[in-house]
Write a protein that holds these residues in place. Structure first.
Motif, PDB file in Angstrom:
ATOM      1  N   THR B 194       0.848  -1.196   0.000  1.00 42.04           N
ATOM      2  CA  THR B 194       0.000   0.000   0.000  1.00 42.04           C
ATOM      3  C   THR B 194       0.887   1.252   0.000  1.00 42.04           C
ATOM      4  N   PRO B 195       0.256   2.433  -0.228  1.00 41.00           N
ATOM      5  CA  PRO B 195       1.027   3.671  -0.112  1.00 41.00           C
ATOM      6  C   PRO B 195       1.705   3.794   1.261  1.00 41.00           C
ATOM      7  N   GLU B 196       1.046   3.337   2.313  1.00 42.11           N
ATOM      8  CA  GLU B 196       1.642   3.404   3.651  1.00 42.11           C
ATOM      9  C   GLU B 196       2.900   2.540   3.732  1.00 42.11           C
ATOM     10  N   ASP B 197       2.811   1.321   3.167  1.00 42.27           N
ATOM     11  CA  ASP B 197       3.987   0.452   3.152  1.00 42.27           C
ATOM     12  C   ASP B 197       5.133   1.134   2.408  1.00 42.27           C
ATOM     13  N   PHE B 198       4.783   1.768   1.294  1.00 46.54           N
ATOM     14  CA  PHE B 198       5.803   2.413   0.479  1.00 46.54           C
ATOM     15  C   PHE B 198       6.487   3.539   1.254  1.00 46.54           C
ATOM     16  N   ARG B 199       5.674   4.334   1.961  1.00 49.81           N
ATOM     17  CA  ARG B 199       6.265   5.430   2.751  1.00 49.81           C
ATOM     18  C   ARG B 199       7.201   4.895   3.822  1.00 49.81           C
ATOM     19  N   GLN B 200       6.782   3.799   4.476  1.00 45.87           N
ATOM     20  CA  GLN B 200       7.654   3.197   5.496  1.00 45.87           C
ATOM     21  C   GLN B 200       8.957   2.709   4.881  1.00 45.87           C
ATOM     22  N   GLY B 201       8.819   2.076   3.708  1.00 44.19           N
ATOM     23  CA  GLY B 201      10.000   1.577   3.019  1.00 44.19           C
ATOM     24  C   GLY B 201      10.924   2.714   2.598  1.00 44.19           C
TER      25      GLY B 201
END
Lengths: 215, 215
Positions: B194-201
């Motif tokens: 998700t976009p959230e996962d991407f931001r964390q990454g």
């Protein structure tokens, strides 16, 4: 022609290794060095002055200035003359900045900042859904940029304001206000939450805008 | 003086309600309308031409152009003449953009984009920790900007490259490479997360940079 002379002049100044504050050679000297007329040199100098790369000081004449990266940008940011696609691009830039600034914000914000932000929120009327007012938006979001301690962001934000108002008009037509998360909610997150919480809150706050984006 | 005339000229053109593509009044006419000499008008026109607000077309003379918001900005973005604080501000701008672009990225990226990104990652050598190469960084991160479909971001990114290289030099001195999350990991997140996962990454990927920020 003017472009060519401007480039030559830049290269000449660079070769001379002038530092900010150094006096510039006289017009006549530059004209001779570049092999062009004084009028042409004057035009090239005027361009660099416009970009903030050159300043004229009383008694000292022209000196090399610390260039101001945003000054030139500022001059073209006029919503009346920008095409729709560019306005849209710039509006998206604002969304991206607000989603992305959480980490720097948390790193740099002070207790003092939070108090100021609180007083901005207190001034907004209403309790659950504050009526949408450009003035409130500017005060709140502008303060967030300022809290990052990055003056380039802050100036960028103030330049994007005309764009912002353009989009606010659009919003009125669509009848879309802001998302479920209010300015006060965002303030509470800043006080007790993490950068991740803040990003989630901001995403919710900006939701109507994200939903309007084309695919 | 030149600033005053430039402002007057802008106001005059606005009052005339010229649209992009409209022919401009002749120099002589402008000089009379603004009450200044032709030389002074010519200088003001040169400034607007430099900002991309005016173009000269064969047989048609000067017309009002679609202004290019980034053209002027580009001209001052020279790391050799920017002070350290501005370089730092601009580098932070890049961090903020990369943290913030997830939502627009997920909204607009295509299967084709992911394939291209994959071939960029495949070209990087090494499996766990790829040796740091500016070329790889530019290819990967540049593609991400391009995938947002926002041409202003993409051009912005290419303008920020010199700044990027300046910071890369700093990183070498510090011996800091990139975070635990690699380009390949980010690609996998784009495919299935998700976009959230991407931001964390992305936050993990940029971690050494965030740690270097002052408070």
């Amino acid at each position: 022609m003017a472009d060519v002379v401007e480039t030559k002049l830049r290269e000449y100044l660079k070769k001379k290794a002038l530092k900010p504050g150094s006096p510039l050679p006289k017009e006549l000297e530059l004209a001779e060095a570049l092999g062009v007329s004084r009028n042409v040199v004057r035009e090239a100098l005027s361009r660099l002055r416009m970009l903030g790369m050159i300043e004229t000081r009383k008694k000292r004449g022209m000196i090399l200035a610390e260039p101001d990266v945003l000054k030139a940008f500022e001059r073209v940011l006029d919503p009346l003359i920008l095409d729709k696609q560019t306005l849209q691009d710039l509006f998206e830039l604002r969304l991206v900045l607000e989603m992305g600034l959480a980490d720097i914000l948390y790193r740099r914000m002070t207790e003092e900042d939070l108090k100021e932000l609180e007083s901005i929120v207190d001034k907004e009327t209403g309790k659950v859904r504050t009526p949408f007012k450009v003035k409130n938006e500017i005060a709140f979001h502008g303060k967030l940029y300022q809290m990052t301690g990055n003056t380039t962001f802050l100036r960028f934000q103030s330049m994007l304001l005309p764009i912002f108002e353009y989009v606010v008009d659009l919003r009125k037509k669509d009848g879309i206000l802001s998302g479920k998360v209010t300015h006060r909610d965002l303030l509470e997150i800043l006080k007790t939450g993490t950068p991740e919480d803040f990003r989630q809150g901001m995403k919710e706050h900006l939701k109507p805008h994200f939903e309007r984006l084309n695919r």
